[in-house]
Design a protein around this motif. Structure first.
Motif, PDB file in Angstrom:
ATOM      1  N   LEU A  17       0.940  -1.248  -0.128  1.00  0.00           N
ATOM      2  CA  LEU A  17       0.023  -0.099  -0.130  1.00  0.00           C
ATOM      3  C   LEU A  17       0.737   1.160  -0.151  1.00  0.00           C
ATOM      4  CD1 LEU A  17      -2.303  -1.287   2.888  1.00  0.00           C
ATOM      5  CD2 LEU A  17      -2.938  -1.184   0.539  1.00  0.00           C
ATOM      6  N   GLU A  18       0.605   2.109  -0.830  1.00  0.00           N
ATOM      7  CA  GLU A  18       1.239   3.634  -0.863  1.00  0.00           C
ATOM      8  C   GLU A  18      -0.102   4.794  -0.635  1.00  0.00           C
ATOM      9  OE1 GLU A  18       4.435   5.831  -3.724  1.00  0.00           O
ATOM     10  OE2 GLU A  18       2.935   4.459  -4.685  1.00  0.00           O
ATOM     11  N   TRP A  19       0.470   5.605   0.308  1.00  0.00           N
ATOM     12  CA  TRP A  19      -0.572   6.787   0.687  1.00  0.00           C
ATOM     13  C   TRP A  19      -0.212   7.763  -0.314  1.00  0.00           C
ATOM     14  CZ3 TRP A  19       0.725  11.684   2.348  1.00  0.00           C
ATOM     15  CH2 TRP A  19      -0.432  12.204   2.733  1.00  0.00           C
ATOM     16  N   ILE A  20      -1.193   8.320  -1.364  1.00  0.00           N
ATOM     17  CA  ILE A  20      -1.052   9.370  -1.953  1.00  0.00           C
ATOM     18  C   ILE A  20      -1.289  10.728  -1.612  1.00  0.00           C
ATOM     19  CG2 ILE A  20      -2.068  10.243  -4.227  1.00  0.00           C
ATOM     20  CD1 ILE A  20      -2.894   7.475  -4.761  1.00  0.00           C
ATOM     21  N   GLY A  21      -2.404  11.000  -0.558  1.00  0.00           N
ATOM     22  CA  GLY A  21      -2.527  12.216  -0.124  1.00  0.00           C
ATOM     23  C   GLY A  21      -4.089  12.266   0.404  1.00  0.00           C
ATOM     24  N   ALA A  22      -4.357  13.661   1.120  1.00  0.00           N
ATOM     25  CA  ALA A  22      -5.461  13.506   1.590  1.00  0.00           C
ATOM     26  C   ALA A  22      -5.902  15.328   1.663  1.00  0.00           C
ATOM     27  CB  ALA A  22      -5.374  12.920   3.117  1.00  0.00           C
ATOM     28  N   ILE A  23      -7.176  15.477   1.584  1.00  0.00           N
ATOM     29  CA  ILE A  23      -7.630  16.808   1.715  1.00  0.00           C
ATOM     30  C   ILE A  23      -8.859  17.005   2.800  1.00  0.00           C
ATOM     31  CG2 ILE A  23      -9.750  15.991   0.235  1.00  0.00           C
ATOM     32  CD1 ILE A  23      -9.102  18.817  -1.331  1.00  0.00           C
ATOM     33  N   TRP A  24      -8.476  17.951   3.307  1.00  0.00           N
ATOM     34  CA  TRP A  24      -9.643  18.471   4.506  1.00  0.00           C
ATOM     35  C   TRP A  24     -10.672  19.173   4.028  1.00  0.00           C
ATOM     36  CZ3 TRP A  24      -8.920  22.525   8.848  1.00  0.00           C
ATOM     37  CH2 TRP A  24      -9.619  22.120  10.041  1.00  0.00           C
ATOM     38  N   TYR A  25     -11.943  19.346   4.555  1.00  0.00           N
ATOM     39  CA  TYR A  25     -13.257  19.945   4.113  1.00  0.00           C
ATOM     40  C   TYR A  25     -13.155  21.186   3.470  1.00  0.00           C
ATOM     41  CZ  TYR A  25     -14.440  22.416   8.237  1.00  0.00           C
ATOM     42  OH  TYR A  25     -14.403  23.246   9.251  1.00  0.00           O
ATOM     43  N   ILE A  26     -12.322  21.950   4.076  1.00  0.00           N
ATOM     44  CA  ILE A  26     -12.055  23.391   3.576  1.00  0.00           C
ATOM     45  C   ILE A  26     -10.950  23.557   2.580  1.00  0.00           C
ATOM     46  CG2 ILE A  26     -12.681  24.319   5.803  1.00  0.00           C
ATOM     47  CD1 ILE A  26      -9.881  24.761   6.540  1.00  0.00           C
ATOM     48  N   GLY A  27     -10.655  22.400   2.068  1.00  0.00           N
ATOM     49  CA  GLY A  27      -9.431  22.167   1.036  1.00  0.00           C
ATOM     50  C   GLY A  27      -7.981  22.239   1.027  1.00  0.00           C
ATOM     51  N   SER A  28      -7.495  22.296   2.402  1.00  0.00           N
ATOM     52  CA  SER A  28      -6.356  22.207   2.483  1.00  0.00           C
ATOM     53  C   SER A  28      -5.764  20.569   2.440  1.00  0.00           C
ATOM     54  CB  SER A  28      -5.798  22.495   3.935  1.00  0.00           C
ATOM     55  OG  SER A  28      -6.575  21.968   4.912  1.00  0.00           O
ATOM     56  N   THR A  29      -4.430  20.565   1.882  1.00  0.00           N
ATOM     57  CA  THR A  29      -4.117  19.036   1.340  1.00  0.00           C
ATOM     58  C   THR A  29      -2.721  18.728   2.021  1.00  0.00           C
ATOM     59  OG1 THR A  29      -3.164  20.250  -0.512  1.00  0.00           O
ATOM     60  CG2 THR A  29      -5.566  19.155  -0.877  1.00  0.00           C
ATOM     61  N   HIS A  30      -2.424  17.507   2.047  1.00  0.00           N
ATOM     62  CA  HIS A  30      -1.386  16.829   2.215  1.00  0.00           C
ATOM     63  C   HIS A  30      -0.947  15.702   0.927  1.00  0.00           C
ATOM     64  CE1 HIS A  30      -0.629  18.596   6.383  1.00  0.00           C
ATOM     65  NE2 HIS A  30      -1.796  18.241   6.458  1.00  0.00           N
ATOM     66  N   TYR A  31       0.395  15.773   0.442  1.00  0.00           N
ATOM     67  CA  TYR A  31       0.886  15.039  -0.491  1.00  0.00           C
ATOM     68  C   TYR A  31       1.942  14.043   0.108  1.00  0.00           C
ATOM     69  CZ  TYR A  31      -2.535  17.439  -3.611  1.00  0.00           C
ATOM     70  OH  TYR A  31      -3.683  17.831  -4.135  1.00  0.00           O
ATOM     71  N   ASN A  32       1.891  12.931  -0.614  1.00  0.00           N
ATOM     72  CA  ASN A  32       3.064  11.925  -0.596  1.00  0.00           C
ATOM     73  C   ASN A  32       4.104  12.689  -1.355  1.00  0.00           C
ATOM     74  OD1 ASN A  32       5.281  10.053  -0.780  1.00  0.00           O
ATOM     75  ND2 ASN A  32       3.770   8.607  -0.332  1.00  0.00           N
ATOM     76  N   PRO A  33       5.303  13.137  -0.877  1.00  0.00           N
ATOM     77  CA  PRO A  33       6.303  13.740  -1.639  1.00  0.00           C
ATOM     78  C   PRO A  33       6.736  13.004  -3.122  1.00  0.00           C
ATOM     79  CG  PRO A  33       7.010  13.707   0.698  1.00  0.00           C
ATOM     80  CD  PRO A  33       5.947  13.010   0.318  1.00  0.00           C
ATOM     81  N   SER A  34       6.601  11.864  -2.993  1.00  0.00           N
ATOM     82  CA  SER A  34       6.987  10.881  -4.150  1.00  0.00           C
ATOM     83  C   SER A  34       5.943  11.330  -5.416  1.00  0.00           C
ATOM     84  CB  SER A  34       7.098   9.695  -3.803  1.00  0.00           C
ATOM     85  OG  SER A  34       5.521   8.930  -3.441  1.00  0.00           O
ATOM     86  N   LEU A  35       4.715  11.818  -5.002  1.00  0.00           N
ATOM     87  CA  LEU A  35       3.823  11.949  -5.970  1.00  0.00           C
ATOM     88  C   LEU A  35       3.015  13.436  -6.221  1.00  0.00           C
ATOM     89  CD1 LEU A  35       1.709   8.747  -5.232  1.00  0.00           C
ATOM     90  CD2 LEU A  35       2.924   8.982  -7.133  1.00  0.00           C
ATOM     91  N   GLU A  36       3.814  13.985  -5.407  1.00  0.00           N
ATOM     92  CA  GLU A  36       3.135  15.633  -5.169  1.00  0.00           C
ATOM     93  C   GLU A  36       3.418  16.329  -6.426  1.00  0.00           C
ATOM     94  OE1 GLU A  36       5.332  17.678  -2.061  1.00  0.00           O
ATOM     95  OE2 GLU A  36       3.373  19.082  -1.894  1.00  0.00           O
ATOM     96  N   SER A  37       4.202  16.006  -7.261  1.00  0.00           N
ATOM     97  CA  SER A  37       4.607  16.906  -8.360  1.00  0.00           C
ATOM     98  C   SER A  37       3.369  16.586  -9.560  1.00  0.00           C
ATOM     99  CB  SER A  37       5.713  16.511  -9.225  1.00  0.00           C
ATOM    100  OG  SER A  37       5.846  15.327  -9.598  1.00  0.00           O
ATOM    101  N   ARG A  38       2.840  15.263  -9.452  1.00  0.00           N
ATOM    102  CA  ARG A  38       1.678  15.021 -10.426  1.00  0.00           C
ATOM    103  C   ARG A  38       0.286  14.579  -9.747  1.00  0.00           C
ATOM    104  NH1 ARG A  38       2.486   9.682 -12.489  1.00  0.00           N
ATOM    105  NH2 ARG A  38       3.374   8.796 -11.070  1.00  0.00           N
ATOM    106  N   ALA A  39       0.204  14.578  -8.527  1.00  0.00           N
ATOM    107  CA  ALA A  39      -1.179  14.347  -7.753  1.00  0.00           C
ATOM    108  C   ALA A  39      -1.942  15.841  -7.484  1.00  0.00           C
ATOM    109  CB  ALA A  39      -1.007  13.505  -6.728  1.00  0.00           C
ATOM    110  N   THR A  40      -3.314  15.679  -7.783  1.00  0.00           N
ATOM    111  CA  THR A  40      -4.090  16.871  -7.048  1.00  0.00           C
ATOM    112  C   THR A  40      -5.288  16.345  -6.707  1.00  0.00           C
ATOM    113  OG1 THR A  40      -3.138  18.207  -8.919  1.00  0.00           O
ATOM    114  CG2 THR A  40      -5.088  19.023  -7.740  1.00  0.00           C
ATOM    115  N   ILE A  41      -5.461  16.489  -5.401  1.00  0.00           N
ATOM    116  CA  ILE A  41      -6.741  16.193  -4.718  1.00  0.00           C
ATOM    117  C   ILE A  41      -7.653  17.461  -4.498  1.00  0.00           C
ATOM    118  CG2 ILE A  41      -7.908  14.952  -2.761  1.00  0.00           C
ATOM    119  CD1 ILE A  41      -5.212  13.515  -2.501  1.00  0.00           C
TER     120      ILE A  41
END
Lengths: 107, 125
Positions: B47-71
């Motif tokens: 399993l690999e965590w990609i990222g997550a978003i809070w209800y107001i829109g703030s996000t956290h991303y895995n640095p390994s995917l951050e350049s390509r991922a948008t939530i």
């Protein structure tokens, strides 16, 4: 990233056995440790969080312990539905990272 | 009972953008208590965590995917979505959406308490 190492990678056991799976973190993670169960073709199921707290609805034969770098998941008396792959996860620091999994098989 | 359901194309061409949506029902969505996340699992692997978003829109991303991922999140529809750009065969995986309790402290991460059933996305021409 924090590396999580599980042992063993696979394990054979019988119905009614007591089983322990170990998870070691590459650095101290306090008690920010979770365990998941995954059956073939299914999504993981959350079992334990904060190293030892059971998620709602999880049978009491599952228990977790540990703090710092070394953690264990114990199943006190194996049931047929417990044969699955188990993963640990640290959520002390970003990114959350998972162990490689321990496959529990029927002997 | 909380349910999460992934939807989106099961086949994406190399170099294109993978798009998935998760629809949440049976529980609070616009709650400060939870993040909404994405986790993936290549066939036969872990399993690999990609990222997550809070209800107001703030996000956290895995640095390994951050350049390509948008939530992003749409609270009016109880949905959140993942876009992963410039995909390759290495992005072939089952993608799970998940509910992730908000961390107690700013510098700690988050775990998962509820999972979607997963959606297989294959990257192939």
């Amino acid at each position: 990233d924090i590396q999580m190492t599980q042992s063993p990678s696979s394990l054979s056991a019988s119905i009614g056995d007591r089983v322990t799976i170990t998870c070691r973190a590459s650095q101290g993670i306090s008690n920010y440790l979770a365990w998941f169960q995954q059956k073939p073709g299914k999504a993981p199921k959350s079992l334990i969080y904060a190293a030892s707290s059971l998620q709602s609805g999880v049978p009491s034969r599952f228990s977790g312990s540990g703090s710092g770098t070394d953690f264990t998941l114990t199943i006190s008396s194996l049931q047929p539905e417990d044969f699955a792959t188990y993963y640990c996860e640290q959520y002390y620091r970003y990114p959350p990272t998972f162990g490689q999994g321990t496959r529990l098989e029927i002997k | 009972q909380l349910q999460l359901q992934e939807s989106g194309p099961g086949l994406v061409k190399p170099s294109e953008t993978l798009s998935l949506t998760c629809t949440v029902s049976g529980g609070p969505f616009s709650s400060s208590s939870y993040y909404w996340g994405w986790i993936r699992q290549p066939p036969g692997k872990g399993l690999e965590w990609i990222g997550a978003i809070w209800y107001i829109g703030s996000t956290h991303y895995n640095p390994s995917l951050e350049s390509r991922a948008t939530i992003f999140i749409d609270t009016s529809k109880n949905q959140f979505s993942l876009k992963l750009s410039s995909v390759t065969a290495a992005d072939t995986a089952v993608y799970y959406c998940a509910r992730q309790p908000r961390p107690d402290y700013m510098d700690t991460a988050m775990t998962v308490d509820h999972w979607g059933q997963g959606a297989l996305v294959t990257v192939s021409s």
